[in-house]
Motif scaffolding. Structure first.
Motif, PDB file in Angstrom:
ATOM      1  N   GLU A 130       0.837  -1.193   0.000  1.00 45.74           N
ATOM      2  CA  GLU A 130       0.000   0.000   0.000  1.00 45.74           C
ATOM      3  C   GLU A 130       0.878   1.252   0.000  1.00 45.74           C
ATOM      4  OE1 GLU A 130      -1.071  -2.566   2.365  1.00 45.74           O
ATOM      5  OE2 GLU A 130      -2.300  -3.182   0.648  1.00 45.74           O
ATOM      6  N   VAL A 131       0.467   2.253  -0.772  1.00 45.73           N
ATOM      7  CA  VAL A 131       1.152   3.543  -0.800  1.00 45.73           C
ATOM      8  C   VAL A 131       0.190   4.600  -0.283  1.00 45.73           C
ATOM      9  CG1 VAL A 131       2.132   5.350  -2.270  1.00 45.73           C
ATOM     10  CG2 VAL A 131       2.724   2.953  -2.667  1.00 45.73           C
ATOM     11  N   TYR A 132       0.674   5.438   0.626  1.00 48.10           N
ATOM     12  CA  TYR A 132      -0.132   6.501   1.208  1.00 48.10           C
ATOM     13  C   TYR A 132       0.532   7.853   0.966  1.00 48.10           C
ATOM     14  CZ  TYR A 132      -2.296   2.619   3.742  1.00 48.10           C
ATOM     15  OH  TYR A 132      -2.939   1.449   4.063  1.00 48.10           O
ATOM     16  N   LEU A 133      -0.312   8.847   0.723  1.00 51.84           N
ATOM     17  CA  LEU A 133       0.145  10.214   0.537  1.00 51.84           C
ATOM     18  C   LEU A 133      -0.354  11.058   1.705  1.00 51.84           C
ATOM     19  CD1 LEU A 133      -0.813  10.614  -3.239  1.00 51.84           C
ATOM     20  CD2 LEU A 133       1.428  10.025  -2.326  1.00 51.84           C
ATOM     21  N   ASN A 166       8.671  12.911  -5.228  1.00 52.52           N
ATOM     22  CA  ASN A 166       8.404  11.897  -4.208  1.00 52.52           C
ATOM     23  C   ASN A 166       7.847  10.613  -4.816  1.00 52.52           C
ATOM     24  OD1 ASN A 166       9.176  13.683  -2.185  1.00 52.52           O
ATOM     25  ND2 ASN A 166       7.095  14.284  -1.667  1.00 52.52           N
ATOM     26  N   VAL A 167       6.883  10.762  -5.710  1.00 59.20           N
ATOM     27  CA  VAL A 167       6.213   9.587  -6.286  1.00 59.20           C
ATOM     28  C   VAL A 167       7.175   8.781  -7.147  1.00 59.20           C
ATOM     29  CG1 VAL A 167       4.413   8.878  -7.913  1.00 59.20           C
ATOM     30  CG2 VAL A 167       3.893  10.526  -6.109  1.00 59.20           C
ATOM     31  N   CYS A 179       7.903   4.784  -6.557  1.00 61.10           N
ATOM     32  CA  CYS A 179       7.872   3.729  -7.571  1.00 61.10           C
ATOM     33  C   CYS A 179       9.116   2.843  -7.474  1.00 61.10           C
ATOM     34  CB  CYS A 179       7.769   4.333  -8.970  1.00 61.10           C
ATOM     35  SG  CYS A 179       6.222   5.186  -9.316  1.00 61.10           S
ATOM     36  N   HIS A 180      10.259   3.482  -7.325  1.00 63.90           N
ATOM     37  CA  HIS A 180      11.526   2.744  -7.208  1.00 63.90           C
ATOM     38  C   HIS A 180      11.494   1.807  -6.001  1.00 63.90           C
ATOM     39  CE1 HIS A 180      15.932   2.200  -7.411  1.00 63.90           C
ATOM     40  NE2 HIS A 180      15.892   2.302  -6.103  1.00 63.90           N
ATOM     41  N   LEU A 181      11.018   2.299  -4.869  1.00 67.98           N
ATOM     42  CA  LEU A 181      11.020   1.507  -3.635  1.00 67.98           C
ATOM     43  C   LEU A 181       9.996   0.376  -3.694  1.00 67.98           C
ATOM     44  CD1 LEU A 181      11.350   4.412  -1.068  1.00 67.98           C
ATOM     45  CD2 LEU A 181      13.126   2.772  -1.712  1.00 67.98           C
ATOM     46  N   VAL A 182       8.807   0.668  -4.216  1.00 62.11           N
ATOM     47  CA  VAL A 182       7.781  -0.368  -4.320  1.00 62.11           C
ATOM     48  C   VAL A 182       8.257  -1.485  -5.242  1.00 62.11           C
ATOM     49  CG1 VAL A 182       5.455  -0.853  -5.168  1.00 62.11           C
ATOM     50  CG2 VAL A 182       5.866   1.157  -3.739  1.00 62.11           C
ATOM     51  N   GLY A 194       3.114  -3.165 -12.586  1.00 60.57           N
ATOM     52  CA  GLY A 194       4.128  -3.383 -11.551  1.00 60.57           C
ATOM     53  C   GLY A 194       5.530  -3.471 -12.088  1.00 60.57           C
ATOM     54  N   GLU A 195       5.715  -3.371 -13.407  1.00 64.59           N
ATOM     55  CA  GLU A 195       7.040  -3.425 -14.002  1.00 64.59           C
ATOM     56  C   GLU A 195       7.720  -2.067 -13.918  1.00 64.59           C
ATOM     57  OE1 GLU A 195       6.652  -4.799 -17.980  1.00 64.59           O
ATOM     58  OE2 GLU A 195       5.721  -6.713 -17.420  1.00 64.59           O
TER      59      GLU A 195
END
Length: 359
Positions: free
Chosen positions: A41-44, A293-294, A298-301, A355-356
């Motif tokens: 999950e990603v939260y802003l 930030n986003v 993406c890199h971390l996810v 997800g790629e």
């Protein structure tokens, strides 16, 4: 003014400033859909919900509280800042709340929209007579001539937040995430302008023993990533950032590299691409620093997905899109600066769909 009257004014001023803080309503924590990814999950954290529309509101509020408590700001004290950005808007807001004069010393090419926002919050502005690199010194000299207080956000914000900033943005994040599936995030992602926000988050993680790691994203021309990577505490590039609110041509006193686990340099065109994607696809009105930030998120996810790690990632919406309609959200403005967001937009679209992520 007698000492009793001075103390009474300070107590009332701190109370009034505090009433405009997150004790009343924390800024929202919004979930960003990831249709192509499961288990993450990603939260802003939406700092644009502050009254002046920016996360700088939180920093300036702490700086006013500390200056009032220490006697640097009293009844009738003029307040001066050297900035054409969100700090000036928030400074004008709090000065007006307390009935104080506020002046922002701004660079010559400051957009009219920004000047109008300063005026809209009850402040004044004057164009600096010196080159942009000397605007801080000019504002400090003006404060001395007027017998006022210089609101030095690059030097004072990190300390003020540590002393007078509670509840901090990190406090709010962990309280709000406590109601979610993954209450302790794997990563928190911020940028660095003054360095106060990343320092606040990093200190919170270590003080409370959280396993969460802190990532700071950094735009082109900024000194922060090379300073962190090289260990050179006074690194300079001499070039301004094109992403408002983050990145600096020199390392500022509030930047604490020791609390940062990872830094990610982000191309400016990628920041613009992510900004556009947020607006047109996700329906989120945010500024360019949120795009930076986003891109880091993406890199971390993608790393988490590759490693089979489930959990959450939190980042910030630093401000709203409105001030950037004629700049970073304008195709002609972007082209004039030699930026090509198209390849990065394709990467982002594919990532959120499948997800790629490019290696």
């Amino acid at each position: 003014m007698t000492e009793e009257r001075s103390d009474a004014w300070a107590a009332e001023a701190i109370r009034r400033v505090g009433m405009r803080g997150p004790q009343t309503v924390p800024t929202p924590l919004r979930r960003l859909p990831l249709p192509g990814i499961r288990g993450i999950e990603v939260y802003l954290k939406d700092e644009s919900a502050h009254p002046t529309g920016s996360m700088k509101y939180r920093l300036v509020r702490a700086m006013f509280r500390e200056a009032i408590a220490g006697g640097a700001i009293e009844a009738g004290t003029p307040v001066i800042a050297a900035t054409s950005g969100a700090v000036a808007v928030a400074g004008a807001h709090f000065a007006s709340l307390l009935g104080l004069d506020f002046t922002a010393v701004v660079p010559a090419r400051t957009p009219g929209e920004v000047l109008a926002r300063i005026e809209g919050e009850g402040g004044r502005w004057q164009v600096a007579e010196r080159p942009p690199a000397a605007v801080q010194e000019e504002a400090r000299a003006l404060a001395e001539r007027l017998g006022g207080h210089f609101l030095d956000h690059f030097t004072d914000a990190e300390r003020a937040v540590a002393v007078c900033g509670e509840p901090t943005i990190a406090d709010e994040i962990f309280v709000q995430l406590g109601r979610e599936r993954h209450p302790v995030p794997e990563w928190i992602v911020t940028g660095a302008g003054t360095g106060a926000t990343s320092a606040t988050v990093g200190r919170h993680l270590r003080r409370h023993g959280h396993p969460t790691r802190l990532t700071v994203v950094d735009p082109e021309n900024s000194a922060y990533f090379p300073a962190w990577a090289s260990g050179c505490g006074d690194y300079t590039t001499g070039m301004p950032s094109r992403i408002p609110g983050i990145g600096r041509p020199r390392t500022e006193p509030g930047f604490l590299p020791t609390v940062i686990d990872l830094m990610i340099p982000v191309p400016d065109a990628a920041s613009v691409a992510a900004l556009r994607w947020l607006r047109t696809v996700a329906g989120i009105e945010a500024g360019p620093a949120t795009g930076t930030n986003v891109w880091g998120v993406c890199h971390l996810v993608a790393r988490m997905r590759e490693a089979g790690v489930r959990g959450s990632v939190v980042t910030l919406i630093g401000d709203t899109a409105g001030p950037y309609l004629n700049t970073h959200l304008s195709p002609s403005w972007v082209r004039a600066r030699g930026l090509d967001p198209a390849p990065y937009e394709a990467d982002i679209e594919r990532f959120f769909r499948t997800g790629e992520w490019p290696i």
